[in-house]
Enzyme design. Structure first.
Site, short mmCIF file in Angstrom:
data_model
loop_
_atom_site.label_atom_id
_atom_site.label_comp_id
_atom_site.label_asym_id
_atom_site.label_seq_id
_atom_site.Cartn_x
_atom_site.Cartn_y
_atom_site.Cartn_z
CB CYS A 23 -0.92 0.00 1.22
SG CYS A 23 -2.61 -0.40 0.76
N PRO A 24 0.53 2.27 -0.72
CG PRO A 24 0.50 4.52 -1.45
CD PRO A 24 1.38 3.47 -0.79
#
Length: 81
Positions: free
Chosen positions: A18-19
């Protein structure tokens, strides 16, 4: 048990932190028709919570999160606009 809707698009974000899965989703969700489902395949534990949080933030329904046999999840998002 509810029926799993066949995604119109599957984004393979397995192995990405992530992201990146959210960025991939944000870049590609507009390529599917309204009300179509996008599946985000991811195995980063942060994505398990962050993708549904992005859905709430952007007003796209989080349809469901499904465990993948090889590990990780398929997180289904319905395009709302």
């Amino acid at each position: 048990m509810t029926e799993v809707v066949q995604p119109a698009l599957t984004i393979d974000a397995l192995g990405k932190k992530c992201p990146i899965p959210i960025i991939m989703l944000a870049e590609q969700i507009n390529y599917v028709p309204l009300n179509a489902v996008v599946a985000v395949l991811c195995d980063d534990p942060a994505a398990y919570n962050d993708v549904p949080a992005w859905c709430r933030l952007k007003s796209h329904p989080h349809v469901g999160t499904y465990e993948l046999p090889q590990g990780g999840w398929s997180i289904h998002v319905r395009r709302n606009y």
